[in-house]
Scaffold this motif. Structure first.
Motif, PDB file in Angstrom:
ATOM      1  N   MET A   1       0.832  -1.207   0.000  1.00  0.00           N
ATOM      2  CA  MET A   1       0.000   0.000   0.000  1.00  0.00           C
ATOM      3  C   MET A   1       0.858   1.244   0.000  1.00  0.00           C
ATOM      4  O   MET A   1       2.021   1.238   0.395  1.00  0.00           O
ATOM      5  CB  MET A   1      -0.897   0.011   1.243  1.00  0.00           C
ATOM      6  CG  MET A   1      -1.948  -1.101   1.284  1.00  0.00           C
ATOM      7  SD  MET A   1      -2.876  -1.047   2.804  1.00  0.00           S
ATOM      8  CE  MET A   1      -3.629   0.563   2.679  1.00  0.00           C
ATOM      9  N   ASN A   2       0.268   2.354  -0.412  1.00  0.00           N
ATOM     10  CA  ASN A   2       0.956   3.627  -0.369  1.00  0.00           C
ATOM     11  C   ASN A   2       0.776   4.276   0.994  1.00  0.00           C
ATOM     12  O   ASN A   2      -0.268   4.126   1.632  1.00  0.00           O
ATOM     13  CB  ASN A   2       0.387   4.584  -1.424  1.00  0.00           C
ATOM     14  CG  ASN A   2       0.717   4.130  -2.813  1.00  0.00           C
ATOM     15  OD1 ASN A   2       1.879   4.070  -3.171  1.00  0.00           O
ATOM     16  ND2 ASN A   2      -0.296   3.799  -3.576  1.00  0.00           N
ATOM     17  N   PRO A   3       1.777   5.054   1.440  1.00  0.00           N
ATOM     18  CA  PRO A   3       1.559   5.820   2.659  1.00  0.00           C
ATOM     19  C   PRO A   3       0.502   6.877   2.424  1.00  0.00           C
ATOM     20  O   PRO A   3       0.296   7.344   1.314  1.00  0.00           O
ATOM     21  CB  PRO A   3       2.915   6.441   2.939  1.00  0.00           C
ATOM     22  CG  PRO A   3       3.668   6.382   1.671  1.00  0.00           C
ATOM     23  CD  PRO A   3       3.079   5.290   0.842  1.00  0.00           C
ATOM     24  N   THR A   4      -0.158   7.261   3.479  1.00  0.00           N
ATOM     25  CA  THR A   4      -1.157   8.321   3.364  1.00  0.00           C
ATOM     26  C   THR A   4      -0.462   9.648   3.150  1.00  0.00           C
ATOM     27  O   THR A   4       0.415  10.036   3.911  1.00  0.00           O
ATOM     28  CB  THR A   4      -2.001   8.388   4.645  1.00  0.00           C
ATOM     29  OG1 THR A   4      -2.613   7.118   4.850  1.00  0.00           O
ATOM     30  CG2 THR A   4      -3.060   9.452   4.528  1.00  0.00           C
ATOM     31  N   GLY A  17       1.887   1.796   4.427  1.00  0.00           N
ATOM     32  CA  GLY A  17       2.621   0.561   4.212  1.00  0.00           C
ATOM     33  C   GLY A  17       3.075  -0.091   5.490  1.00  0.00           C
ATOM     34  O   GLY A  17       2.896  -1.293   5.697  1.00  0.00           O
ATOM     35  N   CYS A  18       3.685   0.696   6.390  1.00  0.00           N
ATOM     36  CA  CYS A  18       4.221   0.127   7.630  1.00  0.00           C
ATOM     37  C   CYS A  18       3.581   0.717   8.879  1.00  0.00           C
ATOM     38  O   CYS A  18       3.947   0.339   9.997  1.00  0.00           O
ATOM     39  CB  CYS A  18       5.738   0.322   7.689  1.00  0.00           C
ATOM     40  SG  CYS A  18       6.255   2.062   7.802  1.00  0.00           S
ATOM     41  N   ALA A  19       2.648   1.658   8.709  1.00  0.00           N
ATOM     42  CA  ALA A  19       1.910   2.300   9.811  1.00  0.00           C
ATOM     43  C   ALA A  19       2.783   3.198  10.670  1.00  0.00           C
ATOM     44  O   ALA A  19       2.363   3.624  11.747  1.00  0.00           O
ATOM     45  CB  ALA A  19       1.201   1.259  10.674  1.00  0.00           C
ATOM     46  N   LEU A  31      10.744  13.223  -0.618  1.00  0.00           N
ATOM     47  CA  LEU A  31       9.924  13.120  -1.833  1.00  0.00           C
ATOM     48  C   LEU A  31       8.678  12.266  -1.619  1.00  0.00           C
ATOM     49  O   LEU A  31       8.241  11.538  -2.509  1.00  0.00           O
ATOM     50  CB  LEU A  31      10.752  12.562  -3.001  1.00  0.00           C
ATOM     51  CG  LEU A  31      11.982  13.378  -3.402  1.00  0.00           C
ATOM     52  CD1 LEU A  31      12.750  12.670  -4.506  1.00  0.00           C
ATOM     53  CD2 LEU A  31      11.581  14.776  -3.829  1.00  0.00           C
ATOM     54  N   ASP A  32       8.097  12.343  -0.411  1.00  0.00           N
ATOM     55  CA  ASP A  32       6.896  11.590  -0.072  1.00  0.00           C
ATOM     56  C   ASP A  32       7.097  10.082  -0.197  1.00  0.00           C
ATOM     57  O   ASP A  32       6.192   9.341  -0.598  1.00  0.00           O
ATOM     58  CB  ASP A  32       5.699  12.055  -0.921  1.00  0.00           C
ATOM     59  CG  ASP A  32       5.216  13.426  -0.493  1.00  0.00           C
ATOM     60  OD1 ASP A  32       4.782  13.563   0.662  1.00  0.00           O
ATOM     61  OD2 ASP A  32       5.300  14.363  -1.309  1.00  0.00           O
ATOM     62  N   VAL A  33       8.293   9.657   0.142  1.00  0.00           N
ATOM     63  CA  VAL A  33       8.609   8.230   0.229  1.00  0.00           C
ATOM     64  C   VAL A  33       8.876   7.913   1.698  1.00  0.00           C
ATOM     65  O   VAL A  33       9.691   8.576   2.342  1.00  0.00           O
ATOM     66  CB  VAL A  33       9.844   7.866  -0.619  1.00  0.00           C
ATOM     67  CG1 VAL A  33      10.208   6.398  -0.439  1.00  0.00           C
ATOM     68  CG2 VAL A  33       9.594   8.192  -2.089  1.00  0.00           C
ATOM     69  N   CYS A  34       8.204   6.906   2.229  1.00  0.00           N
ATOM     70  CA  CYS A  34       8.367   6.566   3.643  1.00  0.00           C
ATOM     71  C   CYS A  34       9.808   6.192   3.937  1.00  0.00           C
ATOM     72  O   CYS A  34      10.337   5.250   3.323  1.00  0.00           O
ATOM     73  CB  CYS A  34       7.438   5.410   4.016  1.00  0.00           C
ATOM     74  SG  CYS A  34       7.661   4.830   5.718  1.00  0.00           S
ATOM     75  N   PRO A  35      10.492   6.886   4.845  1.00  0.00           N
ATOM     76  CA  PRO A  35      11.886   6.557   5.155  1.00  0.00           C
ATOM     77  C   PRO A  35      12.035   5.247   5.906  1.00  0.00           C
ATOM     78  O   PRO A  35      13.149   4.720   6.005  1.00  0.00           O
ATOM     79  CB  PRO A  35      12.341   7.746   6.005  1.00  0.00           C
ATOM     80  CG  PRO A  35      11.104   8.298   6.609  1.00  0.00           C
ATOM     81  CD  PRO A  35      10.014   8.050   5.619  1.00  0.00           C
ATOM     82  N   GLU A  36      10.931   4.705   6.414  1.00  0.00           N
ATOM     83  CA  GLU A  36      11.003   3.462   7.174  1.00  0.00           C
ATOM     84  C   GLU A  36      10.851   2.234   6.278  1.00  0.00           C
ATOM     85  O   GLU A  36      11.616   1.278   6.386  1.00  0.00           O
ATOM     86  CB  GLU A  36       9.914   3.447   8.254  1.00  0.00           C
ATOM     87  CG  GLU A  36       9.966   4.625   9.206  1.00  0.00           C
ATOM     88  CD  GLU A  36      11.271   4.690   9.981  1.00  0.00           C
ATOM     89  OE1 GLU A  36      11.856   3.616  10.262  1.00  0.00           O
ATOM     90  OE2 GLU A  36      11.714   5.812  10.296  1.00  0.00           O
ATOM     91  N   HIS A  40       5.934   4.466  -1.609  1.00  0.00           N
ATOM     92  CA  HIS A  40       5.811   5.737  -2.335  1.00  0.00           C
ATOM     93  C   HIS A  40       4.364   6.221  -2.296  1.00  0.00           C
ATOM     94  O   HIS A  40       3.461   5.526  -2.773  1.00  0.00           O
ATOM     95  CB  HIS A  40       6.225   5.557  -3.799  1.00  0.00           C
ATOM     96  CG  HIS A  40       7.695   5.350  -4.012  1.00  0.00           C
ATOM     97  ND1 HIS A  40       8.426   4.415  -3.318  1.00  0.00           N
ATOM     98  CD2 HIS A  40       8.565   5.967  -4.863  1.00  0.00           C
ATOM     99  CE1 HIS A  40       9.686   4.451  -3.731  1.00  0.00           C
ATOM    100  NE2 HIS A  40       9.792   5.379  -4.662  1.00  0.00           N
ATOM    101  N   SER A  41       4.141   7.404  -1.758  1.00  0.00           N
ATOM    102  CA  SER A  41       2.799   7.963  -1.808  1.00  0.00           C
ATOM    103  C   SER A  41       2.559   8.604  -3.172  1.00  0.00           C
ATOM    104  O   SER A  41       3.498   8.888  -3.920  1.00  0.00           O
ATOM    105  CB  SER A  41       2.604   9.002  -0.706  1.00  0.00           C
ATOM    106  OG  SER A  41       3.429  10.117  -0.947  1.00  0.00           O
TER     107      SER A  41
END
Length: 566
Positions: A1-4, A17-19, A31-36, A40-41
């Motif tokens: 899933m994409n991050p919100t 994706g990882c909450a 760039l709206d990419v979850c660092p964890e 990609h949102s």
């Protein structure tokens, strides 16, 4: 899933994706990419343009598409009301933003879709705008870049929305016919009529990491088939494994990779053009090189050609060429690991390189099927050389294979026809081709990459209609007679120079290439340059005519004198 994606003035956002709870400014910096977890949102069109193009370089196309409601569609709301709400919510006129821009200084026309506007659906206005962007690219002779994000054709415009698939594809076809490059960037999601038209019929198809693309969505497929779907189904990574996209690129690298592609596209000269030379002899070859390998035992040469320490195609690409961008897949369902290819730089010249890939260890050899290409491998090679011709790039092929894949699956998938199509296409390809036999040149699998203006051969390589073992088993019949068969087949570089099959022999460091791979790579680089540069000035008609003449001389009437002399 994409991050919100962060909304409004929120300071925090939770990754879908990882909450993880993410600080908004940190997420924006990334760039709206979850660092964890790396999810990609989705980005809107303005954010995507800010990410990809040079600051201040974007200029919107001057024309606005007319508003349309072609079939008077009404569900809960009349269609015009839905359009008004979408415009109010997004600040956009339609589901795509089109204009011209530069990426790392390279000019292009660009169309960026926005999923927020009615799911990025393809309607008449969207089709018109993207078509105008393609027409602008054609008029200015600059590449077209299309960034897709769409659920498919717009239902509210009925069959006329379906027609947009053909309308935009026709505009892409005009670019292809004129040699103007086109590149699509698939983002999440890309489905339906967009996926089945301009998103996948451009010259190069990039996919952002994690993006999903397909014709039918997962829910529809489950309902129709009643089957559970594989893990990662329709994701960019899934598509890469199945030969549907050229590259999967994380967001932070997308601009740089796009810039490299645009640089290669800009560097290719049109294949037509008058140079200082109107003719060249396909039989020219250095006499000193032709004498190398004289007196060497043929069977010992076979053993050297097969040595696992010899440089592979990827070794040559890593140090003999610069800036290699590997392109994947046959666009039909597979990405054969036995064939690698893509865009590279050779002494400041962009080239397309395609070659067989073996490996140095048992695991690598097995993973690459010992360099034996499947039909998908030959079709990937075919796609890349045709792309080179459209972009006006010369082609370099590196041949190292025992032969084409002899398996049942390969036969079921049309191995013979795939090889035949490669040979036919290379015969008439309107751009220079230099082939190098770097190790084994086995049968039709080798010839499928070796129909060229110049055929070079490493000193301890071999090139033959069949392997010595196969020949011995058929004609002696005894596989232990392979050394005798090797000598009878005349498969060494010296033999093939005398026969006129090879134009030049590339010297190897003593005693062979695997003892000093860097020196072998450098020798191949210098030889390719020496034979390629003169071809760049040869007009296309002359180039193709001489290539045909080169292979016509192997007819029986032309071989009589040479055979008698031997």
């Amino acid at each position: 899933m994409n991050p919100t994606a962060p909304q409004g003035g929120q300071l925090w956002s939770r990754c879908g994706g990882c909450a993880s709870l993410l600080y908004r400014k940190r997420l924006r910096r990334n760039l709206d990419v979850c660092p964890e977890c790396g999810a990609h949102s989705r980005l809107d069109a303005s954010a995507r343009l800010a990410q990809l193009v040079d600051p201040g370089s974007f200029t919107a196309l001057p024309d606005r598409a007319p508003e349309v409601d072609p079939i008077g569609f009404v569900d809960v709301l009349p269609y015009p009301h839905r359009l008004t709400a979408a415009r109010s919510g997004t600040g956009l006129v339609e589901a795509v933003v089109c204009g011209t821009a530069t990426v790392a200084g390279h000019r292009c026309a660009i169309a960026v879709m926005d999923f927020r506007f009615l799911g990025g659906s393809l309607g008449c206005a969207v089709g018109e705008l993207i078509t105008r962007a393609a027409e602008r690219a054609l008029a200015d002779r600059v590449p077209l870049v299309v960034v897709t994000a769409s659920g498919g054709a717009r239902m509210q415009e009925g069959v006329l929305s379906l027609m947009q698939m053909a309308t935009v594809s026709q505009a892409i076809a005009a670019l292809r016919e004129s040699g103007v490059p086109s590149i699509s960037v698939l983002t999440d999601p890309t489905y339906g009529g967009v996926a089945a038209s301009f998103a996948t019929n451009t010259d190069v198809v990039l996919a952002e990491s994690g993006a999903r693309m397909g014709f039918a969505g997962p829910r529809v497929i489950r309902q129709v088939t009643g089957r559970e779907l594989p893990d990662g189904f329709q994701t960019a990574e899934f598509l890469l494994r199945h030969g549907q996209v050229d590259l999967v690129v994380p967001r932070h690298a997308l601009r740089g990779r796009l810039a490299m592609l645009l640089a290669a596209a800009a560097g290719g000269r049109p294949p037509v053009g008058g140079g200082s030379r109107s003719e060249y002899s396909p039989g020219d070859r250095p006499s000193a090189a032709a004498r190398r390998g004289e007196g060497q035992d043929a069977w010992e040469t076979v053993r050297l050609a097969r040595h696992p320490g010899r440089p592979t195609t990827l070794d040559y690409l890593e140090t003999g060429f610069d800036g290699f961008v590997e392109l994947h897949g046959d666009r039909l369902g597979a990405d054969c690991p036995a064939v690698v290819g893509g865009l590279a730089d050779l002494a400041g010249r962009p080239v397309m390189v395609v070659g067989h890939q073996k490996g140095h260890t048992t695991a690598e050899l097995m993973a690459r099927n010992f360099g034996m290409a499947s039909p998908a491998g030959h079709r990937k090679a075919l796609r890349l050389v045709r792309l080179a011709a459209r972009w006006g790039l010369p082609v370099v092929t590196l041949v190292d294979t025992p032969g084409a894949d002899p398996g049942v699956d390969a036969e079921e998938q049309g191995q013979a026809a795939a090889i035949a199509e490669n040979i036919l296409t290379l015969t008439t390809l309107p751009t220079p081709v230099v082939a190098v036999i770097t190790g084994e040149g086995g049968s039709g699998g080798a010839l499928a990459l070796a129909v060229a203006d110049r055929v070079l051969m490493l000193e301890h390589a071999v090139y033959s209609v069949i392997s010595p073992e196969g020949c011995a088993a058929i004609l002696w019949p005894d596989r232990s007679a392979a050394p005798q068969a090797a000598r009878a087949l005349r498969l060494t570089s010296a033999d093939l120079c005398r026969l006129g099959v090879v134009d030049a022999v590339v010297p190897e460091p003593a005693p062979a290439a695997h003892h000093d791979p860097p020196a072998a790579v450098q020798a191949v680089r210098e030889a390719v340059l020496a034979h390629l540069v003169p071809l760049l000035d040869v007009p296309t008609a002359t180039l193709v005519r001489c290539r045909r003449r080169r292979f016509r001389r192997f007819g029986a009437s032309r071989l009589g004198v040479r055979a008698g002399a031997r």
